[in-house]
Motif scaffolding. Structure first.
Motif, PDB file in Angstrom:
ATOM      1  N   THR A   1       0.873  -1.164   0.000  1.00 14.06           N
ATOM      2  CA  THR A   1       0.000   0.000   0.000  1.00 14.06           C
ATOM      3  C   THR A   1       0.912   1.216   0.000  1.00 14.06           C
ATOM      4  OG1 THR A   1      -1.714  -1.168   1.241  1.00 14.06           O
ATOM      5  CG2 THR A   1      -1.844   1.230   1.184  1.00 14.06           C
ATOM      6  N   SER A   2       0.906   1.984  -1.094  1.00 15.47           N
ATOM      7  CA  SER A   2       1.891   3.055  -1.245  1.00 15.47           C
ATOM      8  C   SER A   2       1.256   4.319  -1.788  1.00 15.47           C
ATOM      9  CB  SER A   2       3.007   2.605  -2.201  1.00 15.47           C
ATOM     10  OG  SER A   2       2.493   2.419  -3.506  1.00 15.47           O
ATOM     11  N   ASP A   3       1.841   5.457  -1.392  1.00 13.10           N
ATOM     12  CA  ASP A   3       1.436   6.737  -1.957  1.00 13.10           C
ATOM     13  C   ASP A   3       2.257   7.067  -3.194  1.00 13.10           C
ATOM     14  OD1 ASP A   3      -0.431   7.058   0.061  1.00 13.10           O
ATOM     15  OD2 ASP A   3       0.953   8.164   1.350  1.00 13.10           O
ATOM     16  N   GLY A   4       3.450   6.487  -3.284  1.00 11.31           N
ATOM     17  CA  GLY A   4       4.250   6.602  -4.493  1.00 11.31           C
ATOM     18  C   GLY A   4       4.039   5.355  -5.338  1.00 11.31           C
ATOM     19  N   ASP A   5       5.014   5.050  -6.202  1.00  7.46           N
ATOM     20  CA  ASP A   5       4.901   3.830  -7.001  1.00  7.46           C
ATOM     21  C   ASP A   5       4.794   2.624  -6.080  1.00  7.46           C
ATOM     22  OD1 ASP A   5       5.162   5.240  -9.417  1.00  7.46           O
ATOM     23  OD2 ASP A   5       7.340   5.188  -9.280  1.00  7.46           O
ATOM     24  N   GLY A   6       4.005   1.652  -6.473  1.00  3.07           N
ATOM     25  CA  GLY A   6       3.811   0.475  -5.635  1.00  3.07           C
ATOM     26  C   GLY A   6       4.929  -0.519  -5.808  1.00  3.07           C
ATOM     27  N   LEU A   7       4.885  -1.281  -6.881  1.00  2.00           N
ATOM     28  CA  LEU A   7       5.935  -2.230  -7.232  1.00  2.00           C
ATOM     29  C   LEU A   7       6.794  -1.554  -8.282  1.00  2.00           C
ATOM     30  CD1 LEU A   7       5.513  -6.023  -7.833  1.00  2.00           C
ATOM     31  CD2 LEU A   7       6.820  -4.639  -9.435  1.00  2.00           C
ATOM     32  N   ASP A   8       8.024  -1.232  -7.912  1.00  4.11           N
ATOM     33  CA  ASP A   8       8.879  -0.368  -8.728  1.00  4.11           C
ATOM     34  C   ASP A   8      10.223  -1.042  -8.950  1.00  4.11           C
ATOM     35  OD1 ASP A   8      10.199   1.691  -9.979  1.00  4.11           O
ATOM     36  OD2 ASP A   8       9.959   3.139  -8.373  1.00  4.11           O
ATOM     37  N   SER A   9      10.680  -1.067 -10.177  1.00  3.26           N
ATOM     38  CA  SER A   9      12.027  -1.539 -10.475  1.00  3.26           C
ATOM     39  C   SER A   9      12.671  -0.596 -11.470  1.00  3.26           C
ATOM     40  CB  SER A   9      12.023  -2.963 -11.035  1.00  3.26           C
ATOM     41  OG  SER A   9      13.346  -3.343 -11.426  1.00  3.26           O
ATOM     42  N   ASN A  10      13.867  -0.100 -11.135  1.00  3.27           N
ATOM     43  CA  ASN A  10      14.641   0.698 -12.078  1.00  3.27           C
ATOM     44  C   ASN A  10      15.365  -0.190 -13.086  1.00  3.27           C
ATOM     45  OD1 ASN A  10      13.760   2.787 -10.551  1.00  3.27           O
ATOM     46  ND2 ASN A  10      15.762   3.400  -9.781  1.00  3.27           N
ATOM     47  N   GLY A  11      15.172  -1.500 -12.962  1.00  2.00           N
ATOM     48  CA  GLY A  11      15.678  -2.466 -13.928  1.00  2.00           C
ATOM     49  C   GLY A  11      14.536  -3.313 -14.432  1.00  2.00           C
ATOM     50  N   THR A  12      14.581  -4.610 -14.111  1.00  2.00           N
ATOM     51  CA  THR A  12      13.563  -5.537 -14.598  1.00  2.00           C
ATOM     52  C   THR A  12      12.734  -6.083 -13.453  1.00  2.00           C
ATOM     53  OG1 THR A  12      15.028  -7.463 -14.414  1.00  2.00           O
ATOM     54  CG2 THR A  12      15.095  -6.220 -16.489  1.00  2.00           C
ATOM     55  N   ALA A  13      11.626  -6.731 -13.807  1.00  2.00           N
ATOM     56  CA  ALA A  13      10.777  -7.377 -12.809  1.00  2.00           C
ATOM     57  C   ALA A  13      10.240  -8.677 -13.381  1.00  2.00           C
ATOM     58  CB  ALA A  13       9.630  -6.469 -12.391  1.00  2.00           C
ATOM     59  N   GLU A  14      10.163  -9.712 -12.531  1.00  2.00           N
ATOM     60  CA  GLU A  14       9.633 -11.009 -12.931  1.00  2.00           C
ATOM     61  C   GLU A  14       8.735 -11.548 -11.820  1.00  2.00           C
ATOM     62  OE1 GLU A  14      12.778 -13.710 -13.719  1.00  2.00           O
ATOM     63  OE2 GLU A  14      13.795 -12.422 -15.192  1.00  2.00           O
ATOM     64  N   ILE A  15       7.564 -12.026 -12.188  1.00  2.00           N
ATOM     65  CA  ILE A  15       6.678 -12.702 -11.248  1.00  2.00           C
ATOM     66  C   ILE A  15       6.396 -14.090 -11.810  1.00  2.00           C
ATOM     67  CG2 ILE A  15       4.417 -12.706 -10.125  1.00  2.00           C
ATOM     68  CD1 ILE A  15       4.395  -9.665 -10.401  1.00  2.00           C
ATOM     69  N   SER A  16       6.793 -15.118 -11.056  1.00  4.73           N
ATOM     70  CA  SER A  16       6.579 -16.489 -11.514  1.00  4.73           C
ATOM     71  C   SER A  16       5.792 -17.320 -10.516  1.00  4.73           C
ATOM     72  CB  SER A  16       7.924 -17.168 -11.797  1.00  4.73           C
ATOM     73  OG  SER A  16       8.714 -17.230 -10.630  1.00  4.73           O
ATOM     74  N   GLY A  17       5.444 -16.744  -9.390  1.00  5.14           N
ATOM     75  CA  GLY A  17       4.691 -17.465  -8.376  1.00  5.14           C
ATOM     76  C   GLY A  17       4.282 -16.527  -7.268  1.00  5.14           C
ATOM     77  N   GLY A  18       3.567 -17.077  -6.284  1.00  6.19           N
ATOM     78  CA  GLY A  18       3.140 -16.270  -5.159  1.00  6.19           C
ATOM     79  C   GLY A  18       1.940 -15.409  -5.476  1.00  6.19           C
ATOM     80  N   THR A  19       1.612 -14.532  -4.535  1.00  4.36           N
ATOM     81  CA  THR A  19       0.495 -13.602  -4.684  1.00  4.36           C
ATOM     82  C   THR A  19       1.002 -12.200  -4.440  1.00  4.36           C
ATOM     83  OG1 THR A  19      -1.114 -15.247  -3.934  1.00  4.36           O
ATOM     84  CG2 THR A  19      -1.778 -12.936  -3.827  1.00  4.36           C
ATOM     85  N   VAL A  20       0.771 -11.308  -5.405  1.00  4.09           N
ATOM     86  CA  VAL A  20       1.193  -9.916  -5.310  1.00  4.09           C
ATOM     87  C   VAL A  20      -0.036  -9.036  -5.414  1.00  4.09           C
ATOM     88  CG1 VAL A  20       2.577  -8.065  -6.313  1.00  4.09           C
ATOM     89  CG2 VAL A  20       3.434 -10.434  -6.352  1.00  4.09           C
ATOM     90  N   VAL A  21      -0.264  -8.215  -4.398  1.00  7.64           N
ATOM     91  CA  VAL A  21      -1.373  -7.267  -4.401  1.00  7.64           C
ATOM     92  C   VAL A  21      -0.804  -5.883  -4.137  1.00  7.64           C
ATOM     93  CG1 VAL A  21      -3.547  -6.575  -3.345  1.00  7.64           C
ATOM     94  CG2 VAL A  21      -2.995  -9.006  -3.564  1.00  7.64           C
ATOM     95  N   VAL A  22      -1.140  -4.942  -5.033  1.00  6.62           N
ATOM     96  CA  VAL A  22      -0.644  -3.580  -4.906  1.00  6.62           C
ATOM     97  C   VAL A  22      -1.814  -2.614  -4.803  1.00  6.62           C
ATOM     98  CG1 VAL A  22       0.791  -1.767  -5.895  1.00  6.62           C
ATOM     99  CG2 VAL A  22       1.383  -4.178  -6.284  1.00  6.62           C
ATOM    100  N   ASN A  23      -1.901  -1.942  -3.671  1.00  2.00           N
ATOM    101  CA  ASN A  23      -2.832  -0.833  -3.499  1.00  2.00           C
ATOM    102  C   ASN A  23      -2.033   0.428  -3.767  1.00  2.00           C
ATOM    103  OD1 ASN A  23      -5.366  -2.173  -2.283  1.00  2.00           O
ATOM    104  ND2 ASN A  23      -3.686  -3.004  -1.056  1.00  2.00           N
ATOM    105  N   GLY A  24      -2.061   0.854  -5.023  1.00  2.00           N
ATOM    106  CA  GLY A  24      -1.156   1.894  -5.468  1.00  2.00           C
ATOM    107  C   GLY A  24      -1.638   3.294  -5.183  1.00  2.00           C
ATOM    108  N   PRO A  25      -0.942   4.269  -5.753  1.00  2.00           N
ATOM    109  CA  PRO A  25      -1.204   5.677  -5.438  1.00  2.00           C
ATOM    110  C   PRO A  25      -2.501   6.179  -6.063  1.00  2.00           C
ATOM    111  CG  PRO A  25       0.378   5.509  -7.212  1.00  2.00           C
ATOM    112  CD  PRO A  25       0.141   4.112  -6.742  1.00  2.00           C
ATOM    113  N   GLU A  26      -3.005   7.228  -5.486  1.00  2.00           N
ATOM    114  CA  GLU A  26      -4.179   7.894  -6.044  1.00  2.00           C
ATOM    115  C   GLU A  26      -3.783   9.016  -7.004  1.00  2.00           C
ATOM    116  OE1 GLU A  26      -7.592   7.512  -2.689  1.00  2.00           O
ATOM    117  OE2 GLU A  26      -5.954   8.877  -2.170  1.00  2.00           O
TER     118      GLU A  26
END
Length: 614
Positions: free
Chosen positions: A453-478
């Motif tokens: 839960t973020s007021d700025g970027d939620g899931l942020d990478s200045n490079g790369t990002a990979e999701i291959s499993g698990g549960t990711v929930v982002v309550n991002g900025p307004e």
């Protein structure tokens, strides 16, 4: 230097521990300002100027973040303590009776001169009574000396209350049921060797079932120039500077310890030897309130059990200092949190390492005036839990991996941010974050649960990002200047579940080349917090139900049920049921839910950004 200084990045490799700050350290600082739509530069600048350890360097950042506690401790100097240290025979002990401004002793190995008691031979010495302005000195080179404090109260206006100036090893036993107090001078000369209320030039162990109150009026409370082990006892330390300090190592294996320090709380400061400078907590209850760092290790912080509670720099509601380091748990090489319960409230980073951080089974709760958890290199979560209740940036590292366990983040800026370290080329074309440079950073999720839960970027990478499993929930900025997702390079999803909801101005979606299907829906207008949203297929089957915790205008969803090229709908209304993960419900019912968007899986919304370069 031991063989551990050969640098490798494998799980079984030993760590490169050179402490010199090389040119790469400057590059780390120079590239730290790189970020996505919300750069996070304010947070990073605060962190960089808050008196962080000078051992921050490219070599420390290369530490392997996958190491467990056993591997880290095996590479370090072994504890000197023995299980029998607390055993003593009263009939064989030399009795020392303190009598206000004088003392008496019954037995060999002790001399008394005025109010100074000097022990010169190996053995066990039982000390009781009050010494109003005097000192216990141990001057027994190459010998093991055991001091049994049994109702002892010692004050010294001109130096340490207990000073072990020469010995092979010193043991302080707190006799069962006894209450003991040590208090030292208000100040020390700069070149004073014994500069703590309880000082030892040799390895020191504190054990026993009694209590000890230490007032370090002029400098530290308890200090050893070698290793220091606290095995048991109830210990209260109030120190002008550092609370409890062992140069080579500080190990807590039990007891109830309360530290209030004007400097650092728990500290190991040998930065010269590769196998030294570590702090380990394996059992007991430790509470630290420090104006400086809560726990400060030149090399490693390792927690495998017990309860560790830290407040540093006035807590998360206090602005980090530009002059004094006020981090919660600070490691020069690696921070391994493998067991027990850890709670940190700090004005600067709550969990910090100039190298790596590994959450591997501990229950960690952190609040910070800067980063919740920060690593210059690897930051890995395999087991246990990491809960950031408040922070500027929640979790930051050059290479972040969530492989298991539970991570929950609340932040006023970026939630989780792969940044720092070294940068690589950017280039033309739009990246996931809208065409910004792509650094040598990576965010990987293979398992576990990640809720942001973020007021700025939620899931942020200045490079790369990979999701291959698990549960990711982002309550991002307004606000539209940030996004729930912000990835500068390639962003692929091949498994697991992703639901990210936030503003629409900087909406980012996974790559079209992702193995798993995804959809990104930008709504005609924002929906309010508390709205129940459903993702359904074209036949009305509910694939996901999400209850918003803030205003939302863009929704990204990916799971094995989503097929690229097929049509999906977002509906508002109905109800959610079952357990919730950051607002993502176990199940939901449409009822009279209204259709508010229709999208095709694999297509980024107009005005948004797809994943990486194509």
């Amino acid at each position: 230097m031991s063989s551990k200084s050969s640098m490798r990045r494998t799980g079984t490799a030993r760590r490169f521990r050179t402490k010199a700050v090389g040119a790469l350290a400057s590059l780390v600082l120079a590239t730290a300002a790189l970020a996505g739509c919300s750069s996070g530069s304010e947070s990073e600048s605060a962190s960089g100027s808050s008196g962080s350890s000078s051992s921050s360097s490219g070599s420390a950042a290369a530490a392997d973040g996958g190491q467990n506690a056993a591997a880290v401790l095996a590479d370090n100097k072994e504890s000197h303590a023995e299980d029998s240290d607390g055993d003593w025979d009263e009939s064989a002990a030399v009795a020392i009776e303190l009598n206000g401004d004088s003392a008496s002793a019954e037995g060999d190995g002790v001399t008394v001169k005025g109010s100074t008691v000097t022990i010169t031979a190996a053995g066990t010495y039982r000390i009781s009574g009050t010494l109003s302005d005097g000192q216990i000195v141990v001057d027994a080179p190459e010998e093991k000396v055991r001091l049994v404090l049994d109702g002892a109260e010692i004050s010294n206006s001109s130096g340490a209350a207990v000073a072990v100036t020469a010995a092979d090893e010193a043991v302080v036993v707190l006799a069962d049921g006894s209450e003991n107090t040590l208090s030292d001078a208000d100040s020390y000369a700069d070149d004073a060797e014994a500069n703590a209320a309880l000082y030892s030039a040799a390895d020191l162990t504190v054990t026993g079932g009694g209590s000890l109150t230490v007032r370090g009026n002029g400098n530290d409370g308890i200090a050893s120039a070698d290793g220091l082990v606290i095995a048991s006892g109830t210990i209260v330390v109030d120190a002008d500077d550092d609370g409890i300090r062992g140069k080579d190592y500080l190990i807590v294996d039990g007891g109830k310890i309360t530290v209030t320090a004007g400097g650092d709380g728990l500290k190991a400061d040998n930065s010269e030897d590769a196998d030294s400078g570590y702090v380990a907590v394996g059992a007991g209850t430790v509470k630290v309130t420090a104006e400086g760092d809560g726990v400060d290790a030149a090399t490693d912080v390792v927690v495998t059990g017990g309860t560790l509670t830290v407040e540093s720099g006035g807590g998360s509601g206090t602005q980090p200092s530009d002059d004094v380091s006020t981090k919660g748990l600070k490691a020069g090489v690696i921070n391994v949190l493998e067991g027990g319960t850890v709670s940190v409230d700090s004005s600067d980073d709550a969990v910090h390492s100039d190298g790596a951080v590994h959450v591997n089974g501990a229950k960690v709760t952190a609040a910070s005036g800067d980063d919740g958890a920060h690593a210059e290199g690897d930051l890995t979560v395999d087991k246990g839990s990491l809960t950031i209740t408040s922070a500027v940036e929640g979790v930051e590292g050059a290479d972040i991996s969530v492989n298991g366990g539970s991570v929950e983040i609340r932040s006023s800026d970026d939630g989780i941010n792969a940044a720092g370290g070294t940068s690589t080329s950017g280039g033309g074309g739009f990246g996931g974050g809208g065409g910004e440079d792509v650094g040598d950073f990576k965010l990987t999720v293979t398992g576990g649960t990640l809720v942001i839960t973020s007021d700025g970027d939620g899931l942020d990478s200045n490079g790369t990002a990979e999701i291959s499993g698990g549960t990711v929930v982002v309550n991002g900025p307004e606000q539209s200047g940030n996004g729930a997702l912000d990835v500068n390079g390639t962003f692929t999803v091949s498994g697991g579940t992703l639901l990210a909801a936030g503003s629409a101005g900087m909406a980012v979606a996974p790559d079209t080349e992702s193995e798993q299907g995804w959809l990104s829906a930008t709504l005609d207008s924002a929906v309010a917090a508390g709205t129940t949203l459903h993702v359904t297929d074209s036949d009305g089957k509910v694939l996901a139900t999400f209850v918003t915790s803030r205003s939302v205008q863009n929704v990204v969803y990916s799971s094995s049920a989503v097929k690229s090229g097929e049509e999906y709908k977002i509906r508002s209304g109905g109800s959610a049921s079952g357990a919730s993960t950051g607002g993502l419900a176990k199940s939901g019912t449409l009822g009279s839910a209204e259709e508010i968007s229709t999208v095709t899986a694999g297509e980024a919304p107009e005005g948004g950004f797809g994943g990486g370069r194509r």
